[in-house]
Design a protein around this motif. Structure first.
Motif, mmCIF file in Angstrom:
data_model
loop_
_atom_site.group_PDB
_atom_site.id
_atom_site.type_symbol
_atom_site.label_atom_id
_atom_site.label_comp_id
_atom_site.label_asym_id
_atom_site.label_seq_id
_atom_site.Cartn_x
_atom_site.Cartn_y
_atom_site.Cartn_z
ATOM 1 N N LEU A 1 98.608 45.614 -5.292
ATOM 2 C CA LEU A 1 97.866 44.363 -5.446
ATOM 3 C C LEU A 1 98.617 43.340 -6.293
ATOM 4 C CD1 LEU A 1 94.162 45.458 -6.026
ATOM 5 C CD2 LEU A 1 95.049 44.121 -4.112
ATOM 6 N N THR A 2 99.361 43.818 -7.281
ATOM 7 C CA THR A 2 100.053 42.900 -8.174
ATOM 8 C C THR A 2 101.212 42.177 -7.490
ATOM 9 O OG1 THR A 2 101.521 44.644 -9.008
ATOM 10 C CG2 THR A 2 99.442 44.285 -10.179
ATOM 11 N N ARG A 3 101.540 42.578 -6.260
ATOM 12 C CA ARG A 3 102.587 41.896 -5.496
ATOM 13 C C ARG A 3 102.014 41.114 -4.324
ATOM 14 N NH1 ARG A 3 107.493 46.413 -5.268
ATOM 15 N NH2 ARG A 3 107.662 46.712 -7.534
ATOM 16 N N CYS A 4 100.701 41.062 -4.235
ATOM 17 C CA CYS A 4 100.027 40.324 -3.160
ATOM 18 C C CYS A 4 99.804 38.890 -3.614
ATOM 19 C CB CYS A 4 98.688 40.994 -2.839
ATOM 20 S SG CYS A 4 97.652 40.066 -1.683
ATOM 21 N N GLN A 5 100.433 37.922 -2.936
ATOM 22 C CA GLN A 5 100.366 36.540 -3.402
ATOM 23 C C GLN A 5 98.945 36.001 -3.406
ATOM 24 O OE1 GLN A 5 103.127 34.668 -4.663
ATOM 25 N NE2 GLN A 5 101.298 33.651 -5.457
ATOM 26 N N CYS A 6 98.142 36.372 -2.424
ATOM 27 C CA CYS A 6 96.760 35.893 -2.389
ATOM 28 C C CYS A 6 95.969 36.443 -3.575
ATOM 29 C CB CYS A 6 96.090 36.282 -1.074
ATOM 30 S SG CYS A 6 96.637 35.280 0.340
ATOM 31 N N PHE A 7 96.167 37.716 -3.906
ATOM 32 C CA PHE A 7 95.477 38.285 -5.064
ATOM 33 C C PHE A 7 96.007 37.667 -6.352
ATOM 34 C CE2 PHE A 7 94.657 41.253 -8.470
ATOM 35 C CZ PHE A 7 93.318 41.576 -8.252
ATOM 36 N N ILE A 8 97.307 37.446 -6.433
ATOM 37 C CA ILE A 8 97.904 36.827 -7.613
ATOM 38 C C ILE A 8 97.279 35.462 -7.873
ATOM 39 C CG2 ILE A 8 100.028 35.794 -8.527
ATOM 40 C CD1 ILE A 8 101.542 38.089 -7.118
ATOM 41 N N ASP A 9 97.142 34.654 -6.823
ATOM 42 C CA ASP A 9 96.557 33.328 -6.984
ATOM 43 C C ASP A 9 95.121 33.411 -7.492
ATOM 44 O OD1 ASP A 9 98.930 32.306 -6.117
ATOM 45 O OD2 ASP A 9 98.160 31.449 -4.257
ATOM 46 N N ARG B 1 103.470 41.119 7.844
ATOM 47 C CA ARG B 1 102.232 40.995 7.070
ATOM 48 C C ARG B 1 102.471 40.368 5.700
ATOM 49 N NH1 ARG B 1 100.601 47.166 8.574
ATOM 50 N NH2 ARG B 1 100.101 46.810 10.770
ATOM 51 N N ARG B 2 103.541 40.784 5.026
ATOM 52 C CA ARG B 2 103.797 40.260 3.684
ATOM 53 C C ARG B 2 104.089 38.761 3.748
ATOM 54 N NH1 ARG B 2 107.243 43.716 2.418
ATOM 55 N NH2 ARG B 2 105.850 45.164 1.343
ATOM 56 N N ARG B 3 104.867 38.344 4.736
ATOM 57 C CA ARG B 3 105.170 36.925 4.874
ATOM 58 C C ARG B 3 103.909 36.130 5.199
ATOM 59 N NH1 ARG B 3 109.742 35.330 9.117
ATOM 60 N NH2 ARG B 3 110.886 36.703 7.703
ATOM 61 N N ARG B 4 103.047 36.706 6.017
ATOM 62 C CA ARG B 4 101.816 35.993 6.380
ATOM 63 C C ARG B 4 100.865 35.880 5.201
ATOM 64 N NH1 ARG B 4 101.765 38.529 12.280
ATOM 65 N NH2 ARG B 4 102.999 36.893 13.277
ATOM 66 N N CYS B 5 100.848 36.885 4.329
ATOM 67 C CA CYS B 5 100.026 36.775 3.130
ATOM 68 C C CYS B 5 100.452 35.561 2.313
ATOM 69 C CB CYS B 5 100.141 38.046 2.272
ATOM 70 S SG CYS B 5 99.388 37.882 0.643
ATOM 71 N N ALA C 1 89.327 28.328 2.636
ATOM 72 C CA ALA C 1 90.395 28.680 1.704
ATOM 73 C C ALA C 1 90.186 30.070 1.125
ATOM 74 C CB ALA C 1 90.474 27.649 0.582
ATOM 75 N N ARG C 2 88.967 30.368 0.702
ATOM 76 C CA ARG C 2 88.687 31.699 0.152
ATOM 77 C C ARG C 2 88.829 32.773 1.236
ATOM 78 N NH1 ARG C 2 89.847 30.767 -4.918
ATOM 79 N NH2 ARG C 2 88.274 29.547 -6.053
ATOM 80 N N GLY C 3 88.426 32.444 2.448
ATOM 81 C CA GLY C 3 88.592 33.386 3.546
ATOM 82 C C GLY C 3 90.054 33.702 3.815
ATOM 83 N N LEU C 4 90.910 32.695 3.698
ATOM 84 C CA LEU C 4 92.345 32.916 3.872
ATOM 85 C C LEU C 4 92.894 33.822 2.773
ATOM 86 C CD1 LEU C 4 93.515 29.303 4.829
ATOM 87 C CD2 LEU C 4 93.093 31.223 6.366
ATOM 88 N N GLN C 5 92.447 33.601 1.535
ATOM 89 C CA GLN C 5 92.908 34.446 0.432
ATOM 90 C C GLN C 5 92.444 35.890 0.608
ATOM 91 O OE1 GLN C 5 91.236 32.068 -2.778
ATOM 92 N NE2 GLN C 5 93.279 31.433 -3.423
ATOM 93 N N VAL C 6 91.193 36.057 0.994
ATOM 94 C CA VAL C 6 90.659 37.403 1.219
ATOM 95 C C VAL C 6 91.433 38.100 2.335
ATOM 96 C CG1 VAL C 6 88.656 38.648 2.129
ATOM 97 C CG2 VAL C 6 88.356 36.939 0.320
ATOM 98 N N THR C 7 91.740 37.363 3.387
ATOM 99 C CA THR C 7 92.500 37.938 4.495
ATOM 100 C C THR C 7 93.899 38.341 4.050
ATOM 101 O OG1 THR C 7 91.247 36.596 6.076
ATOM 102 C CG2 THR C 7 93.338 37.536 6.840
ATOM 103 N N GLY C 8 94.504 37.548 3.176
ATOM 104 C CA GLY C 8 95.810 37.911 2.646
ATOM 105 C C GLY C 8 95.756 39.215 1.859
ATOM 106 N N VAL C 9 94.705 39.392 1.064
ATOM 107 C CA VAL C 9 94.532 40.654 0.329
ATOM 108 C C VAL C 9 94.395 41.807 1.318
ATOM 109 C CG1 VAL C 9 93.015 41.946 -1.225
ATOM 110 C CG2 VAL C 9 93.509 39.528 -1.685
ATOM 111 N N LEU C 10 93.633 41.577 2.367
ATOM 112 C CA LEU C 10 93.445 42.607 3.390
ATOM 113 C C LEU C 10 94.774 42.975 4.052
ATOM 114 C CD1 LEU C 10 91.456 44.338 5.036
ATOM 115 C CD2 LEU C 10 91.124 42.373 6.540
#
Length: 224
Positions: A172-180, A89-93, A154-163
């Motif tokens: 959250l501070t280590r989630c790349q999608c949230f960081i971006d 999951r982390r790699r996919r985010c 693109a936004r859907g991909l970022q939201v999915t990464g947060v999920l």
């Protein structure tokens, strides 16, 4: 066996609580690190992400995971969705973040997105066929004109990464999608994007990248 992620769209396990770390002690100095970023700049970036996480964490703990899973289920198949949460999951985010950044910064202006995205994603994402399949189906099924489709995808991909990170129990501070998201937008705008994801995902087209971000390529994951 890793814990299963949200089902599509029923039979889900209870979501874990989103967490946001408190601001860390600042490091002094101006030495440049990776990418030419000074210690001061890195500290400011980290503080920005932490403040955004603290501001948004309440929304993410209020049934957000289940509702957003239902919205995503409208665009991808059950098999694709469940596979996305199966492992790594982390790699996919990070790969979702990289794909979203590439779309938003216009590195690949795919006006014929549905027809061309398969080959492009294969080149961009390497061997992760599950992420490729998810992004391809999401782009194909969001009913919008090409330019708006690119933004919503693109936004859907970022939201999915947060999920993915929430399901994985990551801060959250280590989630790349949230960081971006946090580095690109004000914390109030990040919250609006996360709230919009609870509705029809066509609404995500309302959040294109800022011109300055596109010109400078300042996404945390862009170009990685």
């Amino acid at each position: 066996m890793p814990e299963a992620g949200p089902r599509h769209p029923k039979d889900r396990r209870g979501p874990r609580q989103a967490t946001a770390s408190r601001p860390r002690a600042a490091r002094r100095g101006t030495s440049r690190g990776e990418g030419g970023i000074t210690a001061t700049q890195e500290r400011r970036r980290q503080e920005r992400v932490e403040k955004a996480a603290e501001y948004c964490v309440a929304v993410l703990n209020d049934g957000w995971t289940n509702v957003v899973s239902e919205r995503a289920a409208e665009y991808v198949t059950e098999q694709t969705w469940n596979s996305l949460f199966s492992r790594r999951r982390r790699r996919r985010c990070k790969r979702l973040a990289r794909t979203a950044a590439a779309i938003l910064t216009g590195k690949k202006m795919l006006h014929d997105l549905v027809g061309a995205i398969a080959a492009w994603l294969a080149a961009l994402l390497g061997g992760d066929r599950i992420v490729q399949a998810f992004a391809r189906k999401l782009a194909a099924n969001i009913p919008l004109p090409p330019d708006a489709k690119m933004v919503a995808t693109a936004r859907g991909l970022q939201v999915t990464g947060v999920l993915l990170c929430l399901v994985n129990g990551d801060d959250l501070t280590r989630c790349q999608c949230f960081i971006d998201l946090a580095l690109e937008e004000a914390k109030t705008q990040v919250k609006k994007i996360l709230v919009a994801a609870m509705e029809d995902w066509t609404a995500l087209a309302q959040f294109p990248a800022k011109p300055a971000v596109v010109e400078q390529g300042t996404y945390g994951s862009a170009g990685r």
